[in-house]
Enzyme design. Sequence first.
Site, PDB file in Angstrom:
ATOM      1  N   LYS A 268      32.497  29.260 -31.055  1.00 59.03           N
ATOM      2  CA  LYS A 268      32.538  28.176 -32.174  1.00 59.03           C
ATOM      3  C   LYS A 268      32.218  28.456 -33.470  1.00 59.03           C
ATOM      4  O   LYS A 268      32.059  29.718 -33.780  1.00 59.03           O
ATOM      5  CB  LYS A 268      31.318  27.271 -31.570  1.00 59.03           C
ATOM      6  CG  LYS A 268      31.389  26.505 -30.220  1.00 59.03           C
ATOM      7  CD  LYS A 268      30.212  25.616 -29.997  1.00 59.03           C
ATOM      8  CE  LYS A 268      30.332  24.952 -28.715  1.00 59.03           C
ATOM      9  NZ  LYS A 268      31.421  23.957 -28.572  1.00 59.03           N
ATOM     10  N   ARG A 342      33.269  21.762 -17.684  1.00 55.30           N
ATOM     11  CA  ARG A 342      33.967  21.396 -16.457  1.00 55.30           C
ATOM     12  C   ARG A 342      34.222  22.424 -15.423  1.00 55.30           C
ATOM     13  O   ARG A 342      34.249  21.957 -14.183  1.00 55.30           O
ATOM     14  CB  ARG A 342      35.325  20.799 -17.071  1.00 55.30           C
ATOM     15  CG  ARG A 342      36.094  21.676 -17.738  1.00 55.30           C
ATOM     16  CD  ARG A 342      37.156  20.839 -18.638  1.00 55.30           C
ATOM     17  NE  ARG A 342      36.370  20.683 -19.789  1.00 55.30           N
ATOM     18  CZ  ARG A 342      37.165  19.909 -20.843  1.00 55.30           C
ATOM     19  NH1 ARG A 342      38.573  20.033 -20.557  1.00 55.30           N
ATOM     20  NH2 ARG A 342      36.516  19.471 -21.718  1.00 55.30           N
TER      21      ARG A 342
HETATM   22  N1  BES Z   1      29.367  21.495 -25.231  1.00 53.92           N
HETATM   23  C1  BES Z   1      30.646  21.483 -25.722  1.00 53.92           C
HETATM   24  C2  BES Z   1      30.597  19.877 -26.300  1.00 53.92           C
HETATM   25  C3  BES Z   1      29.730  19.254 -27.295  1.00 53.92           C
HETATM   26  C4  BES Z   1      30.120  19.355 -28.534  1.00 53.92           C
HETATM   27  C5  BES Z   1      28.416  18.894 -26.747  1.00 53.92           C
HETATM   28  C6  BES Z   1      29.225  18.943 -29.755  1.00 53.92           C
HETATM   29  C7  BES Z   1      27.519  18.408 -27.954  1.00 53.92           C
HETATM   30  C8  BES Z   1      28.183  18.189 -29.335  1.00 53.92           C
HETATM   31  C9  BES Z   1      31.494  21.779 -24.778  1.00 53.92           C
HETATM   32  O1  BES Z   1      31.380  22.675 -24.074  1.00 53.92           O
HETATM   33  C10 BES Z   1      32.955  21.951 -25.658  1.00 53.92           C
HETATM   34  O2  BES Z   1      32.919  22.840 -26.431  1.00 53.92           O
HETATM   35  N2  BES Z   1      33.986  21.016 -25.550  1.00 53.92           N
HETATM   36  C11 BES Z   1      35.054  21.450 -26.219  1.00 53.92           C
HETATM   37  C12 BES Z   1      36.243  20.896 -25.293  1.00 53.92           C
HETATM   38  C13 BES Z   1      37.716  21.299 -25.857  1.00 53.92           C
HETATM   39  C14 BES Z   1      37.621  22.926 -26.223  1.00 53.92           C
HETATM   40  C15 BES Z   1      38.595  20.943 -24.742  1.00 53.92           C
HETATM   41  C16 BES Z   1      35.179  20.221 -27.372  1.00 53.92           C
HETATM   42  O3  BES Z   1      34.705  19.113 -27.161  1.00 53.92           O
HETATM   43  O4  BES Z   1      35.728  20.847 -28.460  1.00 53.92           O
HETATM   44 MN    MN Z   2      32.043  24.658 -24.894  1.00 56.13          MN
END
Ligand code: BES
Ligand code: MN
Length: 489
Positions: A268, A342
């Site tokens: 991230k 997931r």
């Molecule tokens: N934990 C994150 C989602 C999230 C983002 C929660 C901001 C709270 C605040 C999750 O694991 C994630 O990174 N999801 C990705 C999925 C994508 C790579 C398909 C996302 O939302 O960008």
């Molecule tokens: Mn994630």
Amino acid sequence: MEVTTTASSWNEVRADVLAVLLEEGDPLAALADVDRALGGWIADAVRPADYMARRDRTLLLFTHGKAATGRMLLVGMGAPTEGHERADGVRRAAALAAREARTLRARRLAVWCPGIDPRDSAAAIVEGAHLGAYRYEAYKKSDEPRIEHLQILAPRNRQTQGALQRARVMAEATCFARDLVNGPPNEVTPTSLAQTARSIARQTGLRLTVYGPEQLRRMGAGGILAVGQGSRQPQQMIVLEYRPHRTQKTYALVGKGVTFDAGGLDIKTHEGMETMKSDMAGAAAVLAAMRALPTLDVRHRVYGVVGAVENMLGGAAFKPGDIVRAMNGKTIEINNTDAEGRVVLADCFSYVVRHNPDAIVDLATLTGAAMVALGHHAAAVIGNDRALVGDLIRAGQAAGERIWELPLYEEFAEAMRSDVADLKNSGGRYGGAQKGAAFLREFTGGRPWAHLDIAGPAFLDKSEGQAPHLPRGATGFGVRTLLRWLLSA
Ligand code: BES
Ligand code: MN
Ligand code: ZN
């Protein structure tokens, strides 16, 4: 916080602060007695008549020996509303009262809501006061004393007493979840979540099973193992079971417990990572709800399953291109290590469907997409069962937690197909929340299921979303919705 009702009138009740919650309309009519007793100057203080009853407005008055409580705090609720919205207004105003009471260093708070029947307002007052008085104090003590005693001006009545005690239990459970989510990720780890579950089990008599890396390997839980393999923290699947006498239905609550989500090798950004200690908010909600079931005397058998891992970048980390096998045998191509939740939930679902639940409800901070769609003030719900989705939305309304349905079109499932495995874990950005849900559906074994994506409402960062009952940081979203749903299901 001890909670009692009192039949005393506003001038007899003995507290450090008496909060008076007022709707717009005619606050002077509601306060006519008070005004007369205090010498007729309130009318001047609150003129024009409505201004102080606006939402979130407060006015501190001193009773100068005319009442047993020296400080009276008027709190505005805004325009009159009905039903759930009215309860929302009371909850919010009671939260503001509790917040102000703490800054006024009150230990005893009395609350009076003259315009609303106590049978309709008492539970919302209790919830609001708890939620508003909450502070995360594990590492930085506040010099404000805690509110020890909440008195509600209401006639004694069995029905109100029951509602009041339930509200107290639900609010305390919400604050329990908040503490877990606000806890720093160097302290809140998969192992510490298992410890928390252990102490819950000890206190409540719930049955606990914890599966560590070795057991997970034997069970074939290749998803949760893969996500956690780049971390020094061992993966844990935590299972609490509540089994009352003469159970009616069997329900499964599943929580995403990523105690820190760095994104893995698909790392991230700085901004994206800053709040990622909150990626276990689903797990916190499930643990908190489980802990409250015995006290609330829920009539169903309930499993609480938490998949707890850290998503890190160590040398053993899972990689884009890896193919892993979940516990139900399905293969998953990892095409984005940041779509980890997931993959963890896949194993949790596979595990719990073996107990034949009548419904599965999962809570997960699953996608940024859900937050983009709905902001911080609603969770997305996506499921395969109309009735279940409706029940959760209604439970959310009663709890003051907004839940908005998103569609589960077949195209979303198509987007999750892989050329080299049964599924891939990321289907791209657009419709991201629904694609995440489409992936999860593959592991539900056809059981009625609803997924609550709480990425938006679980955690309010510096810039957005706070309200009197929703402080900065963890909100405990979902706990009260789950409990209300289980009480009415
Ligand atoms: N934990 C994150 C989602 C999230 C983002 C929660 C901001 C709270 C605040 C999750 O694991 C994630 O990174 N999801 C990705 C999925 C994508 C790579 C398909 C996302 O939302 O960008
Ligand atoms: Mn994630
Ligand atoms: Zn995540």
